[in-house]
Motif scaffolding. Structure first.
Motif, PDB file in Angstrom:
ATOM      1  N   ALA A 159      21.659  -4.055  -2.271  1.00  0.00           N
ATOM      2  CA  ALA A 159      21.253  -2.645  -2.291  1.00  0.00           C
ATOM      3  C   ALA A 159      19.890  -2.477  -2.961  1.00  0.00           C
ATOM      4  N   TRP A 160      19.683  -3.146  -4.097  1.00  0.00           N
ATOM      5  CA  TRP A 160      18.393  -3.038  -4.790  1.00  0.00           C
ATOM      6  C   TRP A 160      17.266  -3.624  -3.949  1.00  0.00           C
ATOM      7  N   MET A 161      17.532  -4.782  -3.341  1.00  0.00           N
ATOM      8  CA  MET A 161      16.515  -5.424  -2.519  1.00  0.00           C
ATOM      9  C   MET A 161      16.177  -4.578  -1.305  1.00  0.00           C
ATOM     10  N   GLY A 162      17.182  -3.910  -0.749  1.00  0.00           N
ATOM     11  CA  GLY A 162      16.939  -3.042   0.394  1.00  0.00           C
ATOM     12  C   GLY A 162      15.988  -1.909   0.055  1.00  0.00           C
ATOM     13  N   MET A 163      16.175  -1.284  -1.102  1.00  0.00           N
ATOM     14  CA  MET A 163      15.274  -0.214  -1.534  1.00  0.00           C
ATOM     15  C   MET A 163      13.873  -0.759  -1.823  1.00  0.00           C
ATOM     16  N   ALA A 164      13.810  -1.939  -2.435  1.00  0.00           N
ATOM     17  CA  ALA A 164      12.507  -2.536  -2.744  1.00  0.00           C
ATOM     18  C   ALA A 164      11.730  -2.836  -1.465  1.00  0.00           C
ATOM     19  N   ILE A 165      12.415  -3.365  -0.452  1.00  0.00           N
ATOM     20  CA  ILE A 165      11.755  -3.669   0.827  1.00  0.00           C
ATOM     21  C   ILE A 165      11.276  -2.385   1.493  1.00  0.00           C
ATOM     22  N   PHE A 166      12.077  -1.328   1.402  1.00  0.00           N
ATOM     23  CA  PHE A 166      11.666  -0.053   2.002  1.00  0.00           C
ATOM     24  C   PHE A 166      10.415   0.495   1.324  1.00  0.00           C
ATOM     25  N   ILE A 167      10.355   0.406   0.008  1.00  0.00           N
ATOM     26  CA  ILE A 167       9.167   0.865  -0.721  1.00  0.00           C
ATOM     27  C   ILE A 167       7.947   0.032  -0.330  1.00  0.00           C
ATOM     28  N   LEU A 168       8.132  -1.278  -0.205  1.00  0.00           N
ATOM     29  CA  LEU A 168       7.037  -2.147   0.247  1.00  0.00           C
ATOM     30  C   LEU A 168       6.603  -1.791   1.671  1.00  0.00           C
ATOM     31  N   SER A 169       7.565  -1.421   2.508  1.00  0.00           N
ATOM     32  CA  SER A 169       7.244  -1.007   3.876  1.00  0.00           C
ATOM     33  C   SER A 169       6.370   0.243   3.879  1.00  0.00           C
ATOM     34  N   LEU A 170       6.716   1.197   3.031  1.00  0.00           N
ATOM     35  CA  LEU A 170       5.903   2.412   2.921  1.00  0.00           C
ATOM     36  C   LEU A 170       4.491   2.072   2.460  1.00  0.00           C
ATOM     37  N   ALA A 171       4.393   1.205   1.444  1.00  0.00           N
ATOM     38  CA  ALA A 171       3.072   0.815   0.933  1.00  0.00           C
ATOM     39  C   ALA A 171       2.268   0.093   2.000  1.00  0.00           C
ATOM     40  N   SER A 172       2.919  -0.767   2.776  1.00  0.00           N
ATOM     41  CA  SER A 172       2.229  -1.514   3.823  1.00  0.00           C
ATOM     42  C   SER A 172       1.666  -0.576   4.884  1.00  0.00           C
ATOM     43  N   CYS A 173       2.489   0.364   5.339  1.00  0.00           N
ATOM     44  CA  CYS A 173       2.041   1.276   6.397  1.00  0.00           C
ATOM     45  C   CYS A 173       0.932   2.209   5.911  1.00  0.00           C
ATOM     46  N   LEU A 174       1.063   2.720   4.697  1.00  0.00           N
ATOM     47  CA  LEU A 174       0.041   3.622   4.168  1.00  0.00           C
ATOM     48  C   LEU A 174      -1.291   2.898   3.975  1.00  0.00           C
ATOM     49  N   SER A 175      -1.243   1.690   3.413  1.00  0.00           N
ATOM     50  CA  SER A 175      -2.482   0.932   3.225  1.00  0.00           C
ATOM     51  C   SER A 175      -3.075   0.524   4.560  1.00  0.00           C
ATOM     52  N   GLY A 176      -2.213   0.258   5.563  1.00  0.00           N
ATOM     53  CA  GLY A 176      -2.711  -0.102   6.888  1.00  0.00           C
ATOM     54  C   GLY A 176      -3.425   1.053   7.573  1.00  0.00           C
ATOM     55  N   ILE A 177      -2.866   2.251   7.458  1.00  0.00           N
ATOM     56  CA  ILE A 177      -3.527   3.430   8.038  1.00  0.00           C
ATOM     57  C   ILE A 177      -4.890   3.637   7.394  1.00  0.00           C
ATOM     58  N   ASN A 178      -4.939   3.534   6.074  1.00  0.00           N
ATOM     59  CA  ASN A 178      -6.202   3.729   5.366  1.00  0.00           C
ATOM     60  C   ASN A 178      -7.221   2.651   5.740  1.00  0.00           C
ATOM     61  N   GLU A 179      -6.766   1.402   5.831  1.00  0.00           N
ATOM     62  CA  GLU A 179      -7.668   0.306   6.194  1.00  0.00           C
ATOM     63  C   GLU A 179      -8.216   0.493   7.600  1.00  0.00           C
ATOM     64  N   LYS A 180      -7.359   0.896   8.537  1.00  0.00           N
ATOM     65  CA  LYS A 180      -7.800   1.116   9.918  1.00  0.00           C
ATOM     66  C   LYS A 180      -8.844   2.219   9.992  1.00  0.00           C
ATOM     67  N   LEU A 181      -8.636   3.305   9.274  1.00  0.00           N
ATOM     68  CA  LEU A 181      -9.601   4.411   9.293  1.00  0.00           C
ATOM     69  C   LEU A 181     -10.930   3.994   8.672  1.00  0.00           C
ATOM     70  N   LEU A 182     -10.882   3.234   7.602  1.00  0.00           N
ATOM     71  CA  LEU A 182     -12.116   2.784   6.957  1.00  0.00           C
ATOM     72  C   LEU A 182     -12.919   1.859   7.866  1.00  0.00           C
ATOM     73  N   LEU A 183     -12.211   1.009   8.631  1.00  0.00           N
ATOM     74  CA  LEU A 183     -12.904   0.083   9.522  1.00  0.00           C
ATOM     75  C   LEU A 183     -13.388   0.767  10.802  1.00  0.00           C
ATOM     76  N   ALA A 184     -12.565   1.666  11.350  1.00  0.00           N
ATOM     77  CA  ALA A 184     -12.909   2.290  12.634  1.00  0.00           C
ATOM     78  C   ALA A 184     -13.899   3.432  12.475  1.00  0.00           C
ATOM     79  N   LEU A 185     -13.757   4.220  11.410  1.00  0.00           N
ATOM     80  CA  LEU A 185     -14.624   5.383  11.208  1.00  0.00           C
ATOM     81  C   LEU A 185     -15.672   5.055  10.147  1.00  0.00           C
ATOM     82  N   ASN A 186     -16.523   4.088  10.480  1.00  0.00           N
ATOM     83  CA  ASN A 186     -17.544   3.658   9.518  1.00  0.00           C
ATOM     84  C   ASN A 186     -18.871   4.379   9.680  1.00  0.00           C
ATOM     85  N   GLY A 187     -18.992   5.182  10.740  1.00  0.00           N
ATOM     86  CA  GLY A 187     -20.219   5.938  10.946  1.00  0.00           C
ATOM     87  C   GLY A 187     -21.381   5.137  11.466  1.00  0.00           C
ATOM     88  N   ASN A 188     -21.194   3.853  11.778  1.00  0.00           N
ATOM     89  CA  ASN A 188     -22.295   3.016  12.255  1.00  0.00           C
ATOM     90  C   ASN A 188     -22.584   3.204  13.734  1.00  0.00           C
TER      91      ASN A 188
END
Length: 249
Positions: A159-188
């Motif tokens: 149960a604890w590991m399941g919650m930890a993995i879910f939190i890591l999943s949220l962090a992964s997706c949020l950081s991925g969205i931010n990384e994609k926007l920074l790379l794609a919308l660079n204004g160059n």
């Protein structure tokens, strides 16, 4: 008890709606601004990565995690719902692995190094832990050879590991969205506005991130509410006895 059940189902409906919105938003983002989908090691193949990860690693995983909290399931055999729980998580894992294949193929086609960013490190660790968690759950809870003592020992860790993995999943997706926007919308490029200039794509993807956070908070809220835990055999009578003792005293 009735009010608690009504509150759960209201929260559960909110969870389902937020999850559906997450899938719709991540799909629309990649169709409207990123050109759609393909499986040819191009940028269009990369677009599968966020869709599969949000759908599998966040939405499906979150709904599988709260399955045992649904009061409707409490009066039925737990073994049946164990199989549903395992099947939902397996579907989530398969979508996540396909999402990794999409980005690795894209990187190979364009000679981009793999696993160089913090987002990729957190993401790959999440999928590895998820795989180990699913296999351990399969052996520990669905195998007829698993001893009862091992199951009792494994349950709180699972149960604890399941919650930890879910939190890591949220962090992964949020950081991925931010990384994609920074790379794609660079204004160059003349056709691409800078992320800092608040283009429509950036606002839309940021709102997707807010939806993912909201979905995650609702799932974690359901998991942390002890009143919505499924009672194991013997626990129901114990709870009733405690309540009667409190009323009498």
């Amino acid at each position: 008890m009735i009010s608690s059940t009504v509150l759960f189902y209201g929260t559960y409906v909110l969870c389902l709606c937020l999850g559906l919105l997450c899938v719709v938003f991540v799909s629309y983002w990649n169709i409207e601004w990123r050109g759609g989908f393909a499986w040819d090691a191009s940028f269009l193949q990369f677009n599968w990565h966020p869709v599969l990860m949000v759908t599998g690693l966040v939405v499906l995983y979150g709904n599988a995690a709260i399955l045992y909290r649904i009061p409707f399931t409490w009066s039925q055999r737990k073994q049946h719902w164990k199989l549903v729980h395992a099947a939902l998580l397996l579907s989530s894992l398969i979508l996540s692995i396909l999402g990794l294949c999409a980005v690795f193929d894209f990187h190979t086609g364009y000679h981009i190094p793999n696993l160089y960013s913090l987002h990729s490190w957190v993401g790959i660790c999440t999928v590895v832990l998820f795989t180990a968690q699913w296999l351990l759950g399969l052996v520990g809870f669905l195998s007829p050879c698993s001893p009862l003592g091992f199951r009792k020992l494994l349950k709180p860790v699972h149960a604890w590991m399941g919650m930890a993995i879910f939190i890591l999943s949220l962090a992964s997706c949020l950081s991925g969205i931010n990384e994609k926007l920074l790379l794609a919308l660079n204004g160059n490029s003349n056709s691409t506005a800078a992320y800092s200039s608040h283009p429509a794509e950036a606002l839309f993807a940021n709102f997707l991130g807010v939806l993912i956070v909201a979905f995650g908070l609702v799932v974690l809220g359901i998991l942390s509410n002890q009143r919505w835990n499924r009672l194991e055999p013997g626990e129901e009578s114990s709870r009733v006895s405690i309540l009667l003792s409190a009323v009498i005293s």
